[in-house]
Design a protein around this motif. Structure first.
Motif, short mmCIF file in Angstrom:
data_model
loop_
_atom_site.label_atom_id
_atom_site.label_comp_id
_atom_site.label_asym_id
_atom_site.label_seq_id
_atom_site.Cartn_x
_atom_site.Cartn_y
_atom_site.Cartn_z
N ALA A 194 4.73 -0.02 10.47
CA ALA A 194 4.29 -1.20 9.72
C ALA A 194 2.77 -1.31 9.82
O ALA A 194 2.20 -1.17 10.90
CB ALA A 194 4.95 -2.46 10.26
N GLY A 195 2.13 -1.49 8.67
CA GLY A 195 0.68 -1.62 8.62
C GLY A 195 -0.05 -0.30 8.42
O GLY A 195 -1.27 -0.28 8.23
N GLU A 196 0.69 0.81 8.44
CA GLU A 196 0.08 2.13 8.27
C GLU A 196 -0.07 2.44 6.78
O GLU A 196 0.84 2.20 5.98
CB GLU A 196 0.99 3.17 8.93
N GLU A 197 -1.21 3.01 6.41
CA GLU A 197 -1.43 3.42 5.02
C GLU A 197 -0.45 4.55 4.68
O GLU A 197 -0.30 5.48 5.45
CB GLU A 197 -2.89 3.88 4.86
N PHE A 198 0.26 4.42 3.55
CA PHE A 198 1.20 5.47 3.20
C PHE A 198 1.15 5.87 1.73
O PHE A 198 1.88 6.76 1.30
CB PHE A 198 2.63 5.10 3.63
N SER A 199 0.28 5.24 0.96
CA SER A 199 0.16 5.57 -0.45
C SER A 199 -1.22 5.11 -0.93
O SER A 199 -1.94 4.42 -0.19
CB SER A 199 1.27 4.88 -1.24
N LEU A 200 -1.56 5.49 -2.15
CA LEU A 200 -2.83 5.10 -2.75
C LEU A 200 -2.58 4.83 -4.22
O LEU A 200 -1.86 5.59 -4.88
CB LEU A 200 -3.85 6.24 -2.59
N VAL A 201 -3.15 3.75 -4.71
CA VAL A 201 -3.06 3.42 -6.13
C VAL A 201 -4.49 3.32 -6.66
O VAL A 201 -5.32 2.60 -6.09
CB VAL A 201 -2.31 2.08 -6.35
N GLU A 202 -4.77 4.08 -7.73
CA GLU A 202 -6.09 4.05 -8.34
C GLU A 202 -6.00 3.45 -9.73
O GLU A 202 -5.07 3.74 -10.49
CB GLU A 202 -6.67 5.47 -8.46
N SER A 203 -6.99 2.62 -10.04
CA SER A 203 -7.08 2.03 -11.37
C SER A 203 -8.43 2.39 -11.97
O SER A 203 -9.24 3.06 -11.32
CB SER A 203 -6.94 0.51 -11.28
N VAL A 204 -8.67 1.93 -13.18
CA VAL A 204 -9.97 2.18 -13.79
C VAL A 204 -11.07 1.44 -13.04
O VAL A 204 -12.23 1.81 -13.12
CB VAL A 204 -9.98 1.79 -15.29
N LYS A 205 -10.71 0.42 -12.25
CA LYS A 205 -11.69 -0.39 -11.52
C LYS A 205 -11.86 0.02 -10.06
O LYS A 205 -12.95 -0.11 -9.51
CB LYS A 205 -11.29 -1.88 -11.53
N ALA A 206 -10.78 0.44 -9.41
CA ALA A 206 -10.83 0.63 -7.95
C ALA A 206 -9.68 1.51 -7.47
O ALA A 206 -8.72 1.75 -8.20
CB ALA A 206 -10.75 -0.72 -7.26
N ALA A 207 -9.81 1.95 -6.23
CA ALA A 207 -8.71 2.62 -5.54
C ALA A 207 -8.30 1.73 -4.39
O ALA A 207 -9.16 1.13 -3.73
CB ALA A 207 -9.14 3.98 -5.03
N SER A 208 -7.01 1.62 -4.16
CA SER A 208 -6.53 0.73 -3.11
C SER A 208 -5.45 1.43 -2.29
O SER A 208 -4.49 1.97 -2.84
CB SER A 208 -5.96 -0.54 -3.74
N ASP A 209 -5.62 1.39 -0.96
CA ASP A 209 -4.58 1.90 -0.08
C ASP A 209 -3.37 0.98 -0.15
O ASP A 209 -3.50 -0.22 -0.34
CB ASP A 209 -5.07 1.96 1.37
N VAL A 210 -2.22 1.57 0.02
CA VAL A 210 -0.97 0.82 0.10
C VAL A 210 -0.44 1.02 1.51
O VAL A 210 -0.38 2.14 2.00
CB VAL A 210 0.06 1.30 -0.95
N LEU A 260 -4.95 -7.53 -9.89
CA LEU A 260 -6.28 -7.35 -9.30
C LEU A 260 -6.82 -5.95 -9.57
O LEU A 260 -8.02 -5.78 -9.81
CB LEU A 260 -6.24 -7.60 -7.79
N LEU A 261 -5.94 -4.95 -9.53
CA LEU A 261 -6.37 -3.58 -9.74
C LEU A 261 -6.75 -3.30 -11.19
O LEU A 261 -7.66 -2.53 -11.46
CB LEU A 261 -5.25 -2.61 -9.33
N GLY A 262 -6.04 -3.89 -12.12
CA GLY A 262 -6.25 -3.55 -13.53
C GLY A 262 -5.41 -2.35 -13.90
O GLY A 262 -4.38 -2.06 -13.27
N ASP A 263 -5.82 -1.62 -14.92
CA ASP A 263 -5.03 -0.51 -15.45
C ASP A 263 -4.91 0.63 -14.45
O ASP A 263 -5.91 1.30 -14.13
CB ASP A 263 -5.64 0.01 -16.76
N VAL A 264 -3.69 0.86 -13.96
CA VAL A 264 -3.44 1.90 -12.97
C VAL A 264 -3.41 3.26 -13.67
O VAL A 264 -2.73 3.45 -14.69
CB VAL A 264 -2.12 1.64 -12.21
N VAL A 265 -4.17 4.22 -13.12
CA VAL A 265 -4.27 5.56 -13.72
C VAL A 265 -3.75 6.67 -12.81
O VAL A 265 -3.55 7.79 -13.26
CB VAL A 265 -5.73 5.87 -14.14
N PHE A 266 -3.51 6.36 -11.52
CA PHE A 266 -3.02 7.38 -10.59
C PHE A 266 -2.32 6.71 -9.43
O PHE A 266 -2.78 5.69 -8.93
CB PHE A 266 -4.19 8.22 -10.06
N VAL A 267 -1.21 7.32 -9.00
CA VAL A 267 -0.50 6.85 -7.81
C VAL A 267 -0.24 8.06 -6.92
O VAL A 267 0.33 9.05 -7.36
CB VAL A 267 0.84 6.17 -8.16
N GLU A 268 -0.70 7.97 -5.68
CA GLU A 268 -0.39 9.00 -4.68
C GLU A 268 0.95 8.61 -4.06
O GLU A 268 1.06 7.59 -3.40
CB GLU A 268 -1.48 9.05 -3.62
#
Length: 130
Positions: A54-70, A36-44
């Motif tokens: 449980a359920g708490e945001e603890f990372s971030l993944v960014e792609s060329v299309k979007a950024a998504s909390d993990v 869904l994210l596509g090409d990942v360009v950055f991982v926090e």
């Protein structure tokens, strides 16, 4: 169709959990999530030693299309982080269930794994969203 290993548990927010059998788990994002994210360009990378719920945001993944909390699928202490992802974030696209793990967490409650979905249930969840 996404690859869904049967030895893993899954959160509704598309994180996977591998029970290491010693009170710790390895956590990453699912093949479906990376598709869904596509090409990942950055991982926090999460912070080692941090306590997460449980359920708490603890990372971030960014792609060329979007950024998504993990979100952490379990509660506990982050005891190891995958520094490889800082230098090679594209590993998430290449090997989401292997080299691209995000963190290892020492569980504060071993029963928390029972609250997560098995592969078949996760597969059904993905099918409903398509």
């Amino acid at each position: 169709m996404s690859n869904i290993p049967t030895n893993l548990r899954f959160a509704k927010s598309h994180e996977w959990v591998l029970d290491n059998g010693d009170g710790t788990v390895t956590v990453g994002i699912s093949d479906h999530a990376q598709e869904l994210l596509g090409d990942v360009v950055f991982v926090e990378i999460p912070e080692e030693g941090r306590e997460v719920e449980a359920g708490e945001e603890f990372s971030l993944v960014e792609s060329v299309k979007a950024a998504s909390d993990v979100y952490s699928p379990v509660s506990g202490e982050i005891i190891a982080i995958n520094e490889l992802l800082e230098e090679a974030p594209e590993t998430i696209n290449e090997d989401p269930y292997g080299e691209a793990w995000l963190a290892k967490i020492k569980l504060s409650d071993a029963d928390a794994l029972n609250a997560l979905m098995d592969a078949a249930t996760y597969s059904d969840l993905i099918a409903q969203s398509e």
